[in-house]
Scaffold this active site. Sequence first.
Site, mmCIF file in Angstrom:
data_model
loop_
_atom_site.group_PDB
_atom_site.id
_atom_site.type_symbol
_atom_site.label_atom_id
_atom_site.label_comp_id
_atom_site.label_asym_id
_atom_site.label_seq_id
_atom_site.Cartn_x
_atom_site.Cartn_y
_atom_site.Cartn_z
ATOM 1 C CB THR A 73 -0.962 -0.016 1.303
ATOM 2 O OG1 THR A 73 -1.736 -1.240 1.273
ATOM 3 C CG2 THR A 73 -1.680 1.223 1.314
ATOM 4 C CG ASN A 152 -7.328 -7.963 -4.794
ATOM 5 O OD1 ASN A 152 -7.403 -7.152 -5.912
ATOM 6 N ND2 ASN A 152 -8.228 -7.607 -3.612
ATOM 7 N N GLY A 201 5.427 -8.434 0.944
ATOM 8 C CA GLY A 201 6.032 -9.616 1.675
ATOM 9 C C GLY A 201 5.184 -10.665 2.053
ATOM 10 C CG HIS A 202 1.112 -9.659 3.894
ATOM 11 N ND1 HIS A 202 -0.193 -9.977 4.004
ATOM 12 C CD2 HIS A 202 1.422 -8.332 3.275
ATOM 13 C CE1 HIS A 202 -0.723 -9.029 3.541
ATOM 14 N NE2 HIS A 202 0.019 -8.022 3.244
ATOM 15 C CB THR A 238 15.454 3.140 11.102
ATOM 16 O OG1 THR A 238 15.887 4.624 11.370
ATOM 17 C CG2 THR A 238 16.331 2.255 11.351
ATOM 18 C CB CYS A 324 -8.682 -4.814 1.155
ATOM 19 S SG CYS A 324 -7.112 -5.285 1.359
HETATM 20 N N1 PLP Z 1 -2.597 -4.806 -4.292
HETATM 21 C C1 PLP Z 1 -3.137 -6.103 -4.340
HETATM 22 C C2 PLP Z 1 -3.510 -6.415 -5.631
HETATM 23 C C3 PLP Z 1 -3.472 -6.748 -3.203
HETATM 24 O O1 PLP Z 1 -4.112 -7.874 -3.161
HETATM 25 C C4 PLP Z 1 -2.942 -6.043 -1.705
HETATM 26 C C5 PLP Z 1 -3.328 -6.859 -0.594
HETATM 27 O O2 PLP Z 1 -4.280 -7.487 -0.453
HETATM 28 C C6 PLP Z 1 -2.553 -4.610 -1.965
HETATM 29 C C7 PLP Z 1 -2.249 -4.216 -3.073
HETATM 30 C C8 PLP Z 1 -1.905 -4.365 -0.474
HETATM 31 O O3 PLP Z 1 -0.762 -4.928 -0.128
HETATM 32 P P1 PLP Z 1 -0.392 -4.689 1.545
HETATM 33 O O4 PLP Z 1 -1.162 -5.362 2.170
HETATM 34 O O5 PLP Z 1 0.945 -5.185 1.397
HETATM 35 O O6 PLP Z 1 -0.345 -3.121 1.811
#
Ligand code: PLP
Length: 383
Positions: A73, A152, A201-202, A238, A324
């Site tokens: 994000t 997603n 990363g996650h 940092t 989300c």
């Molecule tokens: N973009 C897409 C396509 C995603 O699926 C996600 C998270 O679900 C994000 C952006 C945001 O990633 P982060 O959780 O690392 O902020």
Amino acid sequence: MPHTAIYLDHNASSPLLPEARSALLAGLELVGNPSSVHGHGRALHELIERGRDAVAQLAGAERQQVVFTGSATEAIHQAIVGGVRALRLDGVVVSAGEHPAVLKAAELSGAPVTTLPLDAAGRVSLGALSEQLAAADTTGTTLLVAIQAVNNETGVCQDLVALAALVGPTRHYLFIDAVQAFGKLPMEFASNAADMMAISGHKIGAPVGVGALLMKAPCDEVRLLQGGGHEQGRRAGTQSAALIAAFGAAAAAFPAHYAAERQRGLLAQLEASLHEMAPDIVIFGAGATRVGNVVNFAVPGLRASVAMMGLDLLGLSVSSGSACSSGKVGPSHVLEAMGVSPELAECALRVSLGWSSTGTDVTAFLSGFGVVLGRRRRQVKAA
Ligand code: PLP
């Protein structure tokens, strides 16, 4: 509260890989600030640079193109909000299916935003993009085109080759949200037409709290957080050497754990069984190329909120739409953009597999879904 036994929500977040866990714990043992010139600082700095190498390798990027951030994000906001400011752009072009982080960043950039429609299979209209680029050429304006590699919610892959062919030769900038593609599809950032790409990363088994913006030289002045000279002045704050080391360890280990062909096989088995159980099932994005670890589907009349509650009671974690946007009332903006009716969108369930998924997980899901479906059919019969 029952113990959740089966996790099939990898698109929301993937479990920590063992290699990432070890790297994280080892990194947390170290003391200091990676910017310090003494031995303690240098040890942390070295961890970060090793992490950079591993992430760059999985992304097909050059190591100096990787700028670590706290999340995708943040990387997206740097690319879009920072991009509009630093590159003095006249507008942002997004698709209607973008992640809310992209839609919000475009809005916050202050530049005019144009939204490209999706077709019924979830593909971005490249015809509409051509028209936007042609219109910008007549007015001499420069745009940032921000499109995701993989959705997603549905797993639909955009045609990045065609997108690159359209935007690459022009003076416009191309930003790819590659969060759901990273590690699953080849990226080749160094040689592709994207100017910037965001990764997280996650989604590949690293801990939450670390992401990266991949940046090419023309975008080197694109900034969001400013202060110290971290990440070569491109992202102040940092760095967490432990998180970056874990991100690097996950990037190095992910392809072997994930095994793309195995995921495709499991997903094909899951979809074939779903079709047998519910012949009226609708699989969203079925007409497009999909990434191979996620299915977003609806059985008309079986509301996702009801199905998810039943599945949760059986210890099965899946999602309705994207993580989300769940918790928010209203249908998914992605399905809406694909022309799915609000009634059907309310029935959309997302099952996403990942590195830890097994055939046993798929079988358990199918059996749980059978229970939920059977209950619904009995209710309909009784009514
Ligand atoms: N973009 C897409 C396509 C995603 O699926 C996600 C998270 O679900 C994000 C952006 C945001 O990633 P982060 O959780 O690392 O902020």
